[in-house]
Design a protein around this motif. Structure first.
Motif, PDB file in Angstrom:
ATOM      1  N   GLY A 143      -2.851   1.032  14.439  1.00 29.09           N
ATOM      2  CA  GLY A 143      -1.667   1.432  15.201  1.00 29.09           C
ATOM      3  C   GLY A 143      -0.683   2.335  14.488  1.00 29.09           C
ATOM      4  N   MET A 144      -0.922   2.648  13.188  1.00 27.80           N
ATOM      5  CA  MET A 144       0.039   3.455  12.436  1.00 27.80           C
ATOM      6  C   MET A 144      -0.169   4.943  12.745  1.00 27.80           C
ATOM      7  N   MET A 145       0.181   5.282  13.968  1.00 23.28           N
ATOM      8  CA  MET A 145      -0.127   6.624  14.484  1.00 23.28           C
ATOM      9  C   MET A 145       0.798   6.868  15.670  1.00 23.28           C
ATOM     10  N   ASN A 154       0.821  -1.204   0.000  1.00 22.85           N
ATOM     11  CA  ASN A 154       0.000   0.000   0.000  1.00 22.85           C
ATOM     12  C   ASN A 154       0.854   1.252   0.000  1.00 22.85           C
ATOM     13  N   GLY A 155       0.328   2.306  -0.617  1.00 24.08           N
ATOM     14  CA  GLY A 155       0.850   3.622  -0.324  1.00 24.08           C
ATOM     15  C   GLY A 155       0.223   4.080   0.980  1.00 24.08           C
ATOM     16  N   HIS A 156       0.888   5.007   1.656  1.00 23.94           N
ATOM     17  CA  HIS A 156       0.359   5.501   2.929  1.00 23.94           C
ATOM     18  C   HIS A 156       0.289   7.018   2.917  1.00 23.94           C
ATOM     19  N   PRO A 157      -0.916   7.582   2.978  1.00 23.50           N
ATOM     20  CA  PRO A 157      -1.044   9.045   3.042  1.00 23.50           C
ATOM     21  C   PRO A 157      -0.697   9.526   4.448  1.00 23.50           C
ATOM     22  N   HIS A 209       0.060  10.384  11.534  1.00 26.37           N
ATOM     23  CA  HIS A 209      -0.454   9.037  11.276  1.00 26.37           C
ATOM     24  C   HIS A 209      -0.716   8.833   9.804  1.00 26.37           C
ATOM     25  N   CYS A 210      -0.947   7.576   9.463  1.00 29.23           N
ATOM     26  CA  CYS A 210      -1.412   7.263   8.128  1.00 29.23           C
ATOM     27  C   CYS A 210      -2.888   7.644   8.066  1.00 29.23           C
ATOM     28  N   HIS A 211      -3.309   8.293   6.952  1.00 26.10           N
ATOM     29  CA  HIS A 211      -4.721   8.708   6.850  1.00 26.10           C
ATOM     30  C   HIS A 211      -5.597   7.652   6.191  1.00 26.10           C
ATOM     31  N   ILE A 212      -5.040   6.464   5.884  1.00 25.24           N
ATOM     32  CA  ILE A 212      -5.929   5.321   5.656  1.00 25.24           C
ATOM     33  C   ILE A 212      -6.437   5.000   7.056  1.00 25.24           C
ATOM     34  N   LEU A 213      -7.726   5.249   7.262  1.00 27.55           N
ATOM     35  CA  LEU A 213      -8.216   5.279   8.642  1.00 27.55           C
ATOM     36  C   LEU A 213      -8.043   3.933   9.328  1.00 27.55           C
ATOM     37  N   GLU A 214      -8.158   2.848   8.554  1.00 25.98           N
ATOM     38  CA  GLU A 214      -7.984   1.514   9.120  1.00 25.98           C
ATOM     39  C   GLU A 214      -6.528   1.287   9.544  1.00 25.98           C
ATOM     40  N   HIS A 215      -5.590   1.909   8.835  1.00 29.19           N
ATOM     41  CA  HIS A 215      -4.188   1.777   9.229  1.00 29.19           C
ATOM     42  C   HIS A 215      -3.918   2.531  10.528  1.00 29.19           C
ATOM     43  N   ALA A 216      -4.475   3.732  10.631  1.00 28.33           N
ATOM     44  CA  ALA A 216      -4.289   4.502  11.858  1.00 28.33           C
ATOM     45  C   ALA A 216      -4.862   3.714  13.038  1.00 28.33           C
TER      46      ALA A 216
HETATM   47 CU    CU Z   1      -1.223   3.399   5.760  1.00 29.52          CU
END
Ligand code: CU
Ligand code: C2O
Length: 492
Positions: A479-481, A414-417, A469-476
């Motif tokens: 834990g990507m935050m 994935n890319g991560h915004p 954080h990553c703005h893919i909300l499911e990634h945030a």
């Molecule tokens: Cu992400």
């Protein structure tokens, strides 16, 4: 002064004079912005219903938002969709302010669960940033909270909850907030137009599909099966005379879908990004633009020479009759040529500001590595630098000290915004190679692919605790935050 219907000579002259001045606004300090002594009328923005200002004091705008469960008609031919909405609307109403004004917003939560509002991109007091952390509380069901802040930078922003964000945003809680430039710095256009671009996953009956939290939805984020523009599936209809020019503001409010836009039949100049309008040297004519989740773009739009109309298309991946994947246009706006032509066209975005790149130094002060892995319970977990939020340690930085940050993608599918709260940054390198990229940003795509990286630079000039954080909300949510604490020099 209201926008005149035909460009008057004094206005054209004023624009030319401002354009000729060596701007005293540098990009390193983008805040331009003492409020004007007298208040100009709030500019008209097309496309969204805008909230009326409840306060006639000069320099103050005041709004009321009610968050409740409601129904809207999203899918033509299907039943109404039960949504969570600001004042009964999806997207929420357009909120507007003039730069440097005090903005006061009374928010009442009528949902069955707590919520907050985060003002995405605004460099305001961190206690008004709408995150729940330390002693910063949520708005409990039945409670009212008043947000108050002074936006220092003109630009296109948006607002959304920052709690159970995956569910609350998907259910309909998002809206645009515009901070208008000082009157002498506004582009001279025939219309200023807002486009809130979203995708949503609906069942055939129009209801929102369940939040399954399947592995795929976590790994790639929740993509919708229905694209909407300003809450509608149908394209926005616009008519534009030859010689006419519009300012378009786009925001991508999806949970996870990066959007690619093309503009056949139109002549489009990119004039701004997250943090507002660009100096002239940075503006450019474009055929397409990619908009990561959370990011904004500003465009100056005309009919292409000789064209009888054009469209704003979101390119989506579809399957051809032979089963191949292909990019197909999904039309979000349809522009037809109006009769007649404007022989004294408006100037568009003609005001200049000084360009100063924040730094060319590529020595990295801090590294963020974005990754995913299976935890001891065999669940997908994501993290920045190995520790998922909320366990992730707080990064301490001193206010006003330049930080060069390299963000690397170790989750290549994935890319991560990547989004940083409360500050703007410049993009200074990609994959370690210096780049000259325009504009202040608060959101940047770290592209898919193992080890791909983007290097940003920022001064952290806004003290307080801020999320990134990553703005893919499911990634945030997985834990990507993490949090950075910017300590103010005065406190020592
Ligand atoms: Cu992400
Ligand atoms: Cu648009 Cu932390 O959010």
């Amino acid at each position: 002064m209201t926008r005149p219907l035909t460009p008057s000579l004094p206005l054209l002259l004023a624009t030319a004079l401002v354009a000729g001045c060596p701007g005293n606004d540098t990009l390193v300090e983008p805040d331009t912005n003492e409020p004007a002594a007298t208040e100009s009328e709030m500019p008209q923005v097309e496309g969204l219903e805008s909230l009326p200002d409840e306060n006639d004091e000069v320099g103050v705008v005041e709004y009321t938002l009610e968050i409740d469960i409601d129904e809207v008609q999203l899918l033509p031919g299907a039943g109404a969709t039960e949504v969570w909405a600001y004042n009964g609307m999806v997207p929420g109403p357009l909120m507007q302010a003039r730069v440097g004004e005090t903005v006061r917003i009374h928010v009442t939560n009528r949902l069955p669960e707590p919520t907050t509002i985060h003002w995405h991109g605004l460099r305001i007091d961190y206690r008004m940033d709408g995150v729940v952390h330390g002693d910063l509380p949520a708005i409990a069901p039945g409670e009212t909270f008043t947000y108050e802040f002074v936006p220092p930078d003109a630009g296109t922003y948006w607002y959304h909850p920052h709690m159970r964000t995956t569910v609350q945003v998907e259910r309909g809680l998002f809206g645009m907030l515009i901070v208008h430039e000082r009157e002498d710095q506004r582009p001279d256009v025939d219309a200023d137009r807002a486009f809130v671009m979203d995708d949503i996953r609906l069942n055939e009956d129009g209801s929102i599909a369940p939040f399954a939290a399947s592995g795929m939805d976590i790994v790639h984020g929740r993509s919708g099966n229905v694209l909407t523009v300003n809450g509608q599936v149908d394209p926005v209809g616009i008519s534009l005379a030859e010689g006419g020019v519009e300012r378009w503001r786009l925001v991508n409010t999806s949970n996870a879908r990066e959007m690619l836009f093309r503009f056949p039949g139109l002549e489009v100049r990119e004039i701004g990004s997250d943090g507002g309008l660009w100096p002239q040297a940075w503006t450019r004519v474009i055929d397409e633009i990619t908009l990561p989740v959370g990011a904004r773009t500003e465009l100056e739009v005309r009919l292409a020479p000789g064209s009888t109309g054009g469209t704003l298309d979101s390119m989506v991946i579809t399957q051809s009759p032979f089963g191949q994947l292909q990019l197909s246009p999904f039309t979000m706006a349809s522009v037809r040529r109006a009769d007649g032509f404007i022989d004294a066209p408006r100037a568009g975005h003609a005001v200049d500001t000084k360009y100063e790149k924040i730094t060319s130094r590529l020595d990295v002060d801090e590294r963020f590595e974005l990754e995913a892995y299976l935890n001891a319970q065999n669940q997908v977990e994501m993290a920045i630098n190995g520790v998922p939020y909320p366990e992730a340690p707080v990064w301490q930085v001193e206010q006003g000290v330049l930080q060069v940050i390299k963000i690397t993608n170790l989750m290549p599918q994935n890319g991560h915004p990547f989004h940083l709260h409360g500050q703007f940054f410049h993009i200074i390198a990609r994959d370690g190679q210096p780049t000259d990229e325009p504009g202040w940003r608060d959101t940047v795509m770290i592209p898919a692919g193992d080890g791909r990286s983007v290097t940003i630079a920022t001064y952290f000039d806004n003290p307080g605790t801020w999320m990134y954080h990553c703005h893919i909300l499911e990634h945030a949510e997985a834990g990507m935050m993490a949090i950075v604490e910017v300590t103010s020099a005065e406190e020592d």
